[in-house]
Design a protein around this motif. Sequence first.
Motif, mmCIF file in Angstrom:
data_model
loop_
_atom_site.group_PDB
_atom_site.id
_atom_site.type_symbol
_atom_site.label_atom_id
_atom_site.label_comp_id
_atom_site.label_asym_id
_atom_site.label_seq_id
_atom_site.Cartn_x
_atom_site.Cartn_y
_atom_site.Cartn_z
ATOM 1 N N LEU A 5 0.836 -1.203 0.000
ATOM 2 C CA LEU A 5 0.000 0.000 0.000
ATOM 3 C C LEU A 5 0.872 1.256 0.000
ATOM 4 O O LEU A 5 0.629 2.209 -0.735
ATOM 5 C CB LEU A 5 -0.929 -0.002 1.218
ATOM 6 N N ALA A 45 -5.239 3.091 4.426
ATOM 7 C CA ALA A 45 -3.882 3.409 3.971
ATOM 8 C C ALA A 45 -3.859 4.411 2.830
ATOM 9 O O ALA A 45 -2.794 4.788 2.352
ATOM 10 C CB ALA A 45 -3.159 2.136 3.559
ATOM 11 N N TYR A 98 -1.451 7.323 2.733
ATOM 12 C CA TYR A 98 -0.097 7.369 2.171
ATOM 13 C C TYR A 98 -0.016 8.290 0.960
ATOM 14 O O TYR A 98 1.058 8.773 0.608
ATOM 15 C CB TYR A 98 0.398 5.971 1.799
ATOM 16 N N ILE A 117 -4.742 10.242 13.135
ATOM 17 C CA ILE A 117 -3.547 10.417 12.304
ATOM 18 C C ILE A 117 -2.813 11.707 12.681
ATOM 19 O O ILE A 117 -2.112 12.297 11.881
ATOM 20 C CB ILE A 117 -3.866 10.381 10.790
ATOM 21 N N ASP A 118 -3.001 12.082 13.959
ATOM 22 C CA ASP A 118 -2.365 13.316 14.439
ATOM 23 C C ASP A 118 -0.840 13.302 14.263
ATOM 24 O O ASP A 118 -0.235 14.332 13.966
ATOM 25 C CB ASP A 118 -2.735 13.553 15.915
ATOM 26 N N LEU A 119 -0.230 12.129 14.414
ATOM 27 C CA LEU A 119 1.232 12.074 14.312
ATOM 28 C C LEU A 119 1.711 12.298 12.882
ATOM 29 O O LEU A 119 2.753 12.907 12.653
ATOM 30 C CB LEU A 119 1.762 10.736 14.831
ATOM 31 N N HIS A 120 0.920 11.804 11.928
ATOM 32 C CA HIS A 120 1.261 12.054 10.517
ATOM 33 C C HIS A 120 1.257 13.571 10.280
ATOM 34 O O HIS A 120 2.188 14.124 9.702
ATOM 35 C CB HIS A 120 0.218 11.448 9.569
ATOM 36 N N LYS A 165 4.283 8.315 19.827
ATOM 37 C CA LYS A 165 3.888 6.907 19.858
ATOM 38 C C LYS A 165 4.537 6.240 18.672
ATOM 39 O O LYS A 165 4.718 6.877 17.640
ATOM 40 C CB LYS A 165 2.368 6.830 19.637
ATOM 41 N N GLU A 182 8.939 -1.910 11.905
ATOM 42 C CA GLU A 182 8.298 -3.015 11.181
ATOM 43 C C GLU A 182 9.007 -3.308 9.848
ATOM 44 O O GLU A 182 9.508 -2.378 9.199
ATOM 45 C CB GLU A 182 6.829 -2.644 10.876
ATOM 46 N N HIS A 218 7.836 -3.685 7.047
ATOM 47 C CA HIS A 218 7.373 -2.911 5.881
ATOM 48 C C HIS A 218 7.882 -1.482 5.898
ATOM 49 O O HIS A 218 7.955 -0.851 4.855
ATOM 50 C CB HIS A 218 5.861 -2.979 5.642
ATOM 51 N N THR A 250 -0.081 -6.937 16.581
ATOM 52 C CA THR A 250 -1.516 -6.802 16.855
ATOM 53 C C THR A 250 -2.347 -7.456 15.751
ATOM 54 O O THR A 250 -3.443 -7.942 16.001
ATOM 55 C CB THR A 250 -1.905 -5.317 17.052
ATOM 56 N N ASP A 251 -1.795 -7.496 14.533
ATOM 57 C CA ASP A 251 -2.537 -8.121 13.432
ATOM 58 C C ASP A 251 -2.590 -9.649 13.552
ATOM 59 O O ASP A 251 -3.259 -10.308 12.753
ATOM 60 C CB ASP A 251 -1.920 -7.727 12.082
ATOM 61 N N ILE A 309 -2.110 -2.031 21.385
ATOM 62 C CA ILE A 309 -2.015 -1.078 20.267
ATOM 63 C C ILE A 309 -3.374 -0.438 19.942
ATOM 64 O O ILE A 309 -3.479 0.774 19.812
ATOM 65 C CB ILE A 309 -1.451 -1.753 18.995
ATOM 66 N N PHE A 310 -4.399 -1.265 19.772
ATOM 67 C CA PHE A 310 -5.732 -0.740 19.420
ATOM 68 C C PHE A 310 -6.733 -1.126 20.500
ATOM 69 O O PHE A 310 -6.717 -2.258 20.984
ATOM 70 C CB PHE A 310 -6.187 -1.296 18.067
HETATM 71 C C1 UD1 Z 1 -0.563 -0.317 10.493
HETATM 72 C C2 UD1 Z 1 -1.143 -1.496 9.743
HETATM 73 C C3 UD1 Z 1 -2.092 -2.282 10.629
HETATM 74 C C4 UD1 Z 1 -1.395 -2.655 11.934
HETATM 75 C C5 UD1 Z 1 -0.758 -1.447 12.592
HETATM 76 C C6 UD1 Z 1 0.070 -1.799 13.821
HETATM 77 C C7 UD1 Z 1 -1.194 -0.663 7.479
HETATM 78 C C8 UD1 Z 1 -2.017 -0.222 6.340
HETATM 79 N N1 UD1 Z 1 -1.849 -1.009 8.589
HETATM 80 O O1 UD1 Z 1 -1.654 0.530 10.815
HETATM 81 O O2 UD1 Z 1 -2.494 -3.450 9.923
HETATM 82 O O3 UD1 Z 1 -2.358 -3.214 12.808
HETATM 83 O O4 UD1 Z 1 0.100 -0.763 11.668
HETATM 84 O O5 UD1 Z 1 1.079 -2.680 13.470
HETATM 85 O O6 UD1 Z 1 0.014 -0.762 7.400
HETATM 86 N N2 UD1 Z 1 -1.599 6.461 16.458
HETATM 87 C C9 UD1 Z 1 -1.850 7.726 16.949
HETATM 88 N N3 UD1 Z 1 -1.688 8.793 16.109
HETATM 89 C C10 UD1 Z 1 -1.302 8.652 14.813
HETATM 90 C C11 UD1 Z 1 -1.053 7.351 14.310
HETATM 91 C C12 UD1 Z 1 -1.204 6.270 15.166
HETATM 92 O O7 UD1 Z 1 -2.202 7.886 18.106
HETATM 93 O O8 UD1 Z 1 -1.173 9.658 14.109
HETATM 94 C C13 UD1 Z 1 -1.754 5.288 17.352
HETATM 95 C C14 UD1 Z 1 -2.841 4.318 16.874
HETATM 96 O O9 UD1 Z 1 -4.125 4.689 17.339
HETATM 97 C C15 UD1 Z 1 -2.367 3.024 17.479
HETATM 98 C C16 UD1 Z 1 -0.836 3.143 17.418
HETATM 99 O O10 UD1 Z 1 -0.567 4.530 17.286
HETATM 100 O O11 UD1 Z 1 -2.740 2.945 18.839
HETATM 101 C C17 UD1 Z 1 -0.187 2.394 16.286
HETATM 102 O O12 UD1 Z 1 -0.816 2.697 15.071
HETATM 103 P P1 UD1 Z 1 -0.058 2.665 13.669
HETATM 104 O O13 UD1 Z 1 1.217 1.913 13.817
HETATM 105 O O14 UD1 Z 1 -0.010 4.034 13.118
HETATM 106 O O15 UD1 Z 1 -1.055 1.814 12.796
HETATM 107 P P2 UD1 Z 1 -1.410 2.016 11.276
HETATM 108 O O16 UD1 Z 1 -0.222 2.547 10.532
HETATM 109 O O17 UD1 Z 1 -2.700 2.720 11.149
#
Ligand code: UD1
Length: 431
Positions: free
Chosen positions: A27, A95, A98, A125-128, A162, A190, A192, A305-306, A328-329
């Motif tokens: 992705l 995703a 991206y 997606i605040d961190l992005h 985080k 990770e 990826h 977590t997956d 994580i979630f």
């Molecule tokens: C990616 C994977 C997903 C996997 C996850 C954790 C993809 C498309 N998806 O999801 O399958 O379960 O990694 O390995 O690759 N968070 C924030 N703010 C942000 C971003 C994340 O608070 O801006 C938190 C999330 O709520 C979560 C943690 O950080 O608690 C980890 O999330 P993240 O690693 O970002 O997961 P994704 O990239 O969405």
Amino acid sequence: MEQYYVIKGGIPLIGEVEIGGAKNAALAILAAAIMTDETVTIENLPDVRDINVLLDAMQGIGAKIDRLDEHTVKINGSLIQELRVEYECIKRIRASYYLLGALLGKYNHAEVALPGGCDIGSRPIDLHLKGFRALGADVTIKHGLIVAQAERLFGTHIYLDKVSVGATINIMMAAAMAEGKTIIENAAKEPHVVDVANFLNSMGANIRGAGTDVIRIFGVQKLHATEYSIIPDQIEAGTFMFAAAATKGDVTVKNVIPKHLEATSAKLVEVGCQVHEMDDAVRVISPGPMRHTQVTTLAYPGFPTDMQPQMSVLLGIAQGTSTVTESIFENRFRYVDELARMGANIKVESSIAIINGVPNYMGARVSAPDLRAGAALVIAGLAAEGVTVVDNIHYVERGYEQFEKKLCGIGAQIEKVSSEKEIQKFKLKVG
Ligand code: UD1
């Protein structure tokens, strides 16, 4: 048209199965491919719904997508006109975010609808956005669109509060052509993340340290053509390893990187399975009743977590009391009620599932609540006595290519059907 998996359980899975390319790496890599005006060829692409939705969205903004076969695509981003990706295109895949990093990195401007995806808890997606702002972009949310723009992006120092896979990759993409050096601290490690960095580097980017928690990105002016093959999917591999374990089978999972599966393999050994690692394959042998254990999901190299729902399904038929902690979630135990319909004895207290093993599951009608939980319910069905019907399998098809065919190849009795009549026919056939 609604489709279902029907499964006759209780058959040990035996044989060999081939794993495809990693969906979550693909992705990000597809999105990153538009960052050059030259043509990029990507191989070992998984042919799953999430990938096809993203390719459609990319085509929608003017990228040229040439699917050479189901696992190979050529992408040319030179004719991109539109920097806005609408909600309709991407609401089904999270995703899609991206495209924000990729478009912002290349054009200094991106507008992408707020993402959808699996409902496994609040997924901010605040961190992005914090990363994009640190690079100098002005980021606002208008009418459901995230709008990010800058005169120019400048390298900077970013600490992620985080560990986030998505934020790490997105910032890496946006910074690839920024002026100067960007440092991401507390980066995700990770496989990826490493794959996306390798891909960008093969296009001429200068990214170092991916796979550690400090990534350094030295901005370059331009990216160029490349040919790249995506790494194997560690979650697809883990799912088949757990299916082998739950059915007391003996399965060789081929085309994997065993190092990426260490956390998964370690848990299988703890519960009493044998795991033999080869160069690019792992063989899982499950000799008999499994033992209880404790698991906590963590960022890589921790337990993914997956793989959490698949782990719970396995422990649900292991001897004794196990605990699975989801760190994580927050909403990733929605499958537990479905599993209870199959006889599981699981109690969830906030982020911990307390699992009292039962001798076996009983076939039942269940509904997949999300992608990985759907796959886990299929595993439960494969282990169960009698027939299980899994609804809502469109979730599973987001991330597993030819799932039922691959399972049939190792001896499972599973079919994808589209009517009650076909369900009855399957039941008559299997007795
Ligand atoms: C990616 C994977 C997903 C996997 C996850 C954790 C993809 C498309 N998806 O999801 O399958 O379960 O990694 O390995 O690759 N968070 C924030 N703010 C942000 C971003 C994340 O608070 O801006 C938190 C999330 O709520 C979560 C943690 O950080 O608690 C980890 O999330 P993240 O690693 O970002 O997961 P994704 O990239 O969405």
